[in-house]
Design a protein around this motif. Structure first.
Motif, short mmCIF file in Angstrom:
data_model
loop_
_atom_site.label_atom_id
_atom_site.label_comp_id
_atom_site.label_asym_id
_atom_site.label_seq_id
_atom_site.Cartn_x
_atom_site.Cartn_y
_atom_site.Cartn_z
N ASP A 139 0.80 -1.22 0.00
CA ASP A 139 0.00 0.00 0.00
C ASP A 139 0.84 1.27 0.00
OD1 ASP A 139 1.01 -0.53 2.49
OD2 ASP A 139 -0.88 -0.23 3.58
N THR A 140 2.13 1.16 -0.24
CA THR A 140 2.99 2.34 -0.31
C THR A 140 2.62 3.20 -1.51
OG1 THR A 140 4.79 1.08 0.71
CG2 THR A 140 5.38 3.15 -0.37
N ASP A 147 3.13 -5.08 -10.77
CA ASP A 147 3.43 -3.79 -11.38
C ASP A 147 4.87 -3.43 -11.00
OD1 ASP A 147 3.60 -0.75 -11.52
OD2 ASP A 147 1.59 -1.10 -12.33
N PRO A 148 5.67 -2.94 -11.94
CA PRO A 148 7.07 -2.66 -11.64
C PRO A 148 7.31 -1.41 -10.80
CG PRO A 148 6.58 -2.02 -13.89
CD PRO A 148 5.35 -2.73 -13.37
N ALA A 149 6.28 -0.57 -10.63
CA ALA A 149 6.48 0.70 -9.94
C ALA A 149 6.97 0.53 -8.49
CB ALA A 149 5.20 1.54 -9.97
N PRO A 150 6.43 -0.40 -7.69
CA PRO A 150 6.96 -0.54 -6.33
C PRO A 150 8.44 -0.95 -6.31
CG PRO A 150 4.78 -1.53 -6.49
CD PRO A 150 5.21 -1.22 -7.89
N GLU A 153 10.40 2.09 -7.02
CA GLU A 153 10.38 2.97 -5.85
C GLU A 153 11.35 2.49 -4.78
OE1 GLU A 153 9.08 6.22 -3.45
OE2 GLU A 153 8.95 5.81 -5.60
N ALA A 154 11.40 1.17 -4.58
CA ALA A 154 12.33 0.63 -3.59
C ALA A 154 13.77 0.91 -3.98
CB ALA A 154 12.10 -0.87 -3.43
N VAL A 155 14.08 0.73 -5.26
CA VAL A 155 15.44 1.01 -5.74
C VAL A 155 15.77 2.48 -5.53
CG1 VAL A 155 16.92 1.09 -7.78
CG2 VAL A 155 15.46 -0.90 -7.38
N SER A 156 14.83 3.35 -5.88
CA SER A 156 15.05 4.79 -5.72
C SER A 156 15.25 5.17 -4.27
CB SER A 156 13.86 5.56 -6.30
OG SER A 156 13.98 6.95 -6.08
#
Length: 223
Positions: A139-140, A147-150, A153-156
């Motif tokens: 839920d972040t 979906d690749p977005a999480p 985001e974790a890498v970023s």
């Protein structure tokens, strides 16, 4: 600098016992008794609360599976949060592998489909939250794996670059996430799926965490 992102459930820690206990709490509240087996249904546990509720209710022949899943999912989360670390254990060598990656210059983080607050609580109870530079949960963001977005985001948040990143996981969800993000995946074979994960054709796999540092170096070279 390379970045290694880990899934949590079934990858860093065997959380299946506590997850199944929370699901069985719901089934008992429905008057159905314990419908899931901690050993035999461990793989379903790693696919999340809704998957566990669906399996149990389908097994019981319930007339309104979808409705009951919707009603009891919040109950499951509460029960799980109340007893989140009773049976859960980190997999052998997991934190030693994390430390070895950090010593080699890699950044490390977590991308999980567990709600972020629950993941944070569990990691703190296990005493390892500070070992990870990033934590992204279900839920972040408005979307979750595959979906690749999480993952991005974790890498970023870990201070890394997707051009030199990989995902360590245990299920097809992790494989799909890595593929969608265009990064390598390393799947573990010590979870309930065992060698069946090899059919997902990950870029690499490990049977024990003492193999991970060498595998990551093989994917990227020095951090």
């Amino acid at each position: 600098m390379g970045t290694v992102i880990f899934d949590l459930d079934g990858t860093l820690a065997d959380t299946s016992g506590d997850l199944i206990a929370a699901a069985n709490h719901c089934f008992r509240d429905m008057g159905l008794g314990d419908l899931l087996d901690p050993a035999g249904d461990a793989l379903t546990a790693f696919h999340g609360g809704r998957a566990m509720l669906t399996l149990g209710l389908t097994r019981a022949g319930h007339a309104d599976v979808a409705g009951q899943v919707g009603r009891y999912y919040p109950v499951l989360l509460q029960a799980y949060g109340d007893a989140i670390d009773v049976h859960t254990r980190l997999y052998p060598g997991a934190m030693e592998a994390v430390a070895a990656l950090q010593a080699a210059g890699y950044r490390v983080g977590i991308c999980t489909n567990k709600p972020e607050a629950l993941a944070d609580t569990l990691l703190r109870r296990l005493g390892v939250r500070d070992s990870f530079a990033a934590l992204v949960g279900a839920d972040t963001l408005p979307v979750r794996k595959p979906d690749p977005a999480p993952l991005a985001e974790a890498v970023s948040r870990a201070g890394g670059d997707m051009r030199r990143a990989c995902l360590i996981g245990d299920t097809d969800t992790d494989r799909q996430t890595a593929r969608a993000a265009g990064v390598p995946s390393v799947l573990v074979t010590f979870g309930p799926s065992g060698d069946a994960v090899l059919a997902l054709k990950p870029e690499a796999h490990i049977g024990h965490y003492d193999e991970l540092a060498g595998v990551v170096a093989g994917l990227f070279g020095p951090a």
